[in-house]
Design an enzyme around this catalytic site. Structure first.
Site, PDB file in Angstrom:
ATOM      1  N   PRO A   1     -36.989 -24.788  16.085  1.00  0.00           N
ATOM      2  CG  PRO A   1     -35.337 -26.353  16.532  1.00  0.00           C
ATOM      3  CD  PRO A   1     -35.606 -24.882  16.581  1.00  0.00           C
ATOM      4  CG  ASN A   2     -39.120 -30.108  15.556  1.00  0.00           C
ATOM      5  OD1 ASN A   2     -39.305 -30.535  14.431  1.00  0.00           O
ATOM      6  ND2 ASN A   2     -38.006 -30.323  16.226  1.00  0.00           N
TER       7      ASN A   2
ATOM      8  NE  ARG B   1     -42.322 -30.541  19.127  1.00  0.00           N
ATOM      9  CZ  ARG B   1     -41.497 -29.687  19.674  1.00  0.00           C
ATOM     10  NH1 ARG B   1     -41.736 -28.398  19.588  1.00  0.00           N
ATOM     11  NH2 ARG B   1     -40.426 -30.111  20.279  1.00  0.00           N
TER      12      ARG B   1
ATOM     13  CE1 TYR C   1     -43.170 -28.481  23.887  1.00  0.00           C
ATOM     14  CE2 TYR C   1     -43.426 -30.502  22.622  1.00  0.00           C
ATOM     15  CZ  TYR C   1     -42.651 -29.658  23.396  1.00  0.00           C
ATOM     16  OH  TYR C   1     -41.352 -30.001  23.691  1.00  0.00           O
TER      17      TYR C   1
ATOM     18  CG  ASN D   1     -39.890 -21.708  22.472  1.00  0.00           C
ATOM     19  OD1 ASN D   1     -38.901 -22.415  22.675  1.00  0.00           O
ATOM     20  ND2 ASN D   1     -41.131 -22.153  22.631  1.00  0.00           N
TER      21      ASN D   1
ATOM     22  CB  ALA E   1     -34.491 -28.997  20.132  1.00  0.00           C
TER      23      ALA E   1
ATOM     24  CG  HIS F   1     -32.480 -28.069  25.818  1.00  0.00           C
ATOM     25  ND1 HIS F   1     -32.828 -27.306  26.907  1.00  0.00           N
ATOM     26  CD2 HIS F   1     -33.648 -28.407  25.203  1.00  0.00           C
ATOM     27  CE1 HIS F   1     -34.164 -27.210  26.946  1.00  0.00           C
ATOM     28  NE2 HIS F   1     -34.677 -27.864  25.932  1.00  0.00           N
TER      29      HIS F   1
ATOM     30  CG  ASP G   1     -21.156 -17.469  21.366  1.00  0.00           C
ATOM     31  OD1 ASP G   1     -21.244 -17.337  22.600  1.00  0.00           O
ATOM     32  OD2 ASP G   1     -20.329 -18.219  20.818  1.00  0.00           O
TER      33      ASP G   1
ATOM     34  CD  GLU H   1     -34.700 -19.751  28.194  1.00  0.00           C
ATOM     35  OE1 GLU H   1     -34.317 -19.214  29.263  1.00  0.00           O
ATOM     36  OE2 GLU H   1     -34.328 -20.878  27.837  1.00  0.00           O
TER      37      GLU H   1
ATOM     38  CG  HIS I   1     -38.671 -22.952  27.175  1.00  0.00           C
ATOM     39  ND1 HIS I   1     -38.088 -23.355  26.001  1.00  0.00           N
ATOM     40  CD2 HIS I   1     -37.712 -22.319  27.884  1.00  0.00           C
ATOM     41  CE1 HIS I   1     -36.815 -22.990  26.003  1.00  0.00           C
ATOM     42  NE2 HIS I   1     -36.556 -22.352  27.138  1.00  0.00           N
ATOM     43  CG  LEU I   2     -45.186 -23.315  23.729  1.00  0.00           C
ATOM     44  CD1 LEU I   2     -45.244 -24.161  22.462  1.00  0.00           C
ATOM     45  CD2 LEU I   2     -46.415 -22.414  23.823  1.00  0.00           C
ATOM     46  CB  SER I   3     -43.358 -27.842  27.942  1.00  0.00           C
ATOM     47  OG  SER I   3     -41.979 -27.766  27.610  1.00  0.00           O
TER      48      SER I   3
ATOM     49  NE  ARG J   1     -40.866 -31.848  28.243  1.00  0.00           N
ATOM     50  CZ  ARG J   1     -40.903 -31.548  26.944  1.00  0.00           C
ATOM     51  NH1 ARG J   1     -41.010 -30.287  26.553  1.00  0.00           N
ATOM     52  NH2 ARG J   1     -40.830 -32.512  26.049  1.00  0.00           N
TER      53      ARG J   1
ATOM     54  NE  ARG K   1     -37.462 -32.218  26.715  1.00  0.00           N
ATOM     55  CZ  ARG K   1     -37.521 -32.278  25.376  1.00  0.00           C
ATOM     56  NH1 ARG K   1     -37.229 -31.218  24.667  1.00  0.00           N
ATOM     57  NH2 ARG K   1     -37.890 -33.377  24.756  1.00  0.00           N
TER      58      ARG K   1
HETATM   59  C1  DQA Z   1     -39.787 -26.051  24.133  1.00  0.00           C
HETATM   60  C2  DQA Z   1     -39.063 -26.996  25.110  1.00  0.00           C
HETATM   61  C3  DQA Z   1     -37.849 -27.634  24.442  1.00  0.00           C
HETATM   62  O1  DQA Z   1     -37.205 -28.504  25.359  1.00  0.00           O
HETATM   63  C4  DQA Z   1     -38.274 -28.445  23.244  1.00  0.00           C
HETATM   64  O2  DQA Z   1     -37.146 -28.992  22.593  1.00  0.00           O
HETATM   65  C5  DQA Z   1     -39.119 -27.673  22.311  1.00  0.00           C
HETATM   66  C6  DQA Z   1     -40.125 -26.747  22.835  1.00  0.00           C
HETATM   67  C7  DQA Z   1     -41.081 -25.482  24.740  1.00  0.00           C
HETATM   68  O3  DQA Z   1     -41.594 -24.511  24.182  1.00  0.00           O
HETATM   69  O4  DQA Z   1     -41.590 -26.026  25.724  1.00  0.00           O
HETATM   70  O5  DQA Z   1     -39.043 -27.857  21.094  1.00  0.00           O
HETATM   71  O6  DQA Z   1     -38.918 -24.964  23.868  1.00  0.00           O
END
Ligand code: DQA
Length: 148
Positions: free
Chosen positions: A9-10, A17, A22, A73, A76, A79, A86, A97, A99-101, A106, A110
């Site tokens: 998501p997002n 964003r 990001y 990725n 959200a 977490h 599962d 896995e 994550h950009l950040s 953080r 998270r």
């Molecule tokens: C994220 C980190 C997550 O905590 C956050 O909710 C995201 C992006 C990242 O790519 O850094 O939506 O997965």
């Protein structure tokens, strides 16, 4: 070799964003970067983004018998989602896995990654480059697996 690349998501709002976290490049640029990274490695890929947990679970289930591995990725849902954890465990495909950040530096909420428990490796804090590293890692990992 065929990889499924999942974004949660997002992430479709990249660029708009929180650019200070990001980056300024948009989601189209990320997709182009991922496709290029796979092409460089001679890997076929399918990309899927959803803002819905169930859609991501469905996609993971459908990957069984079709893909060799998954780069995810979960955004959200990282977490919160036991369902994604599962699903990854159920299909038992090697998953990495991304994550950009740098989520480790953080907020407290998270610091838990459910999906990460089903992943062989995590790349974080590298921006787009994390996806390339994940694809390369998975390629080597899968080659190692098929050699044994
Ligand atoms: C994220 C980190 C997550 O905590 C956050 O909710 C995201 C992006 C990242 O790519 O850094 O939506 O997965």
């Amino acid at each position: 070799m065929k990889l499924l690349i999942l974004n949660g998501p997002n992430l479709n709002l990249l660029g708009l964003r929180e650019p200070e976290i990001y980056g300024k490049r948009d989601f189209k640029a990320l997709e182009a970067f991922i496709r290029e990274s796979c092409a460089e490695e001679g890997i076929a890929c399918e990309l899927f983004q959803s803002n819905h947990e169930g859609a991501l679970v469905d996609k993971i289930q459908e990957a069984y018998g079709v893909f060799d591995g998954i780069v995810i990725n979960p955004a959200a849902y990282t977490h919160t989602s036991v369902a994604i954890l599962d699903a990854l465990k159920a299909v038992s495909l090697p998953a990495v896995e991304v994550h950009l950040s740098d989520v480790k530096s953080r907020e407290d909420f998270r610091q838990i990654s459910y999906a990460g428990r089903a992943c062989v490796k995590t790349f974080m804090g590298l921006g787009f480059e994390g996806y390339r590293q994940a694809i390369r890692f998975l390629k080597d990992y899968l080659r190692g697996e098929s050699a044994t």
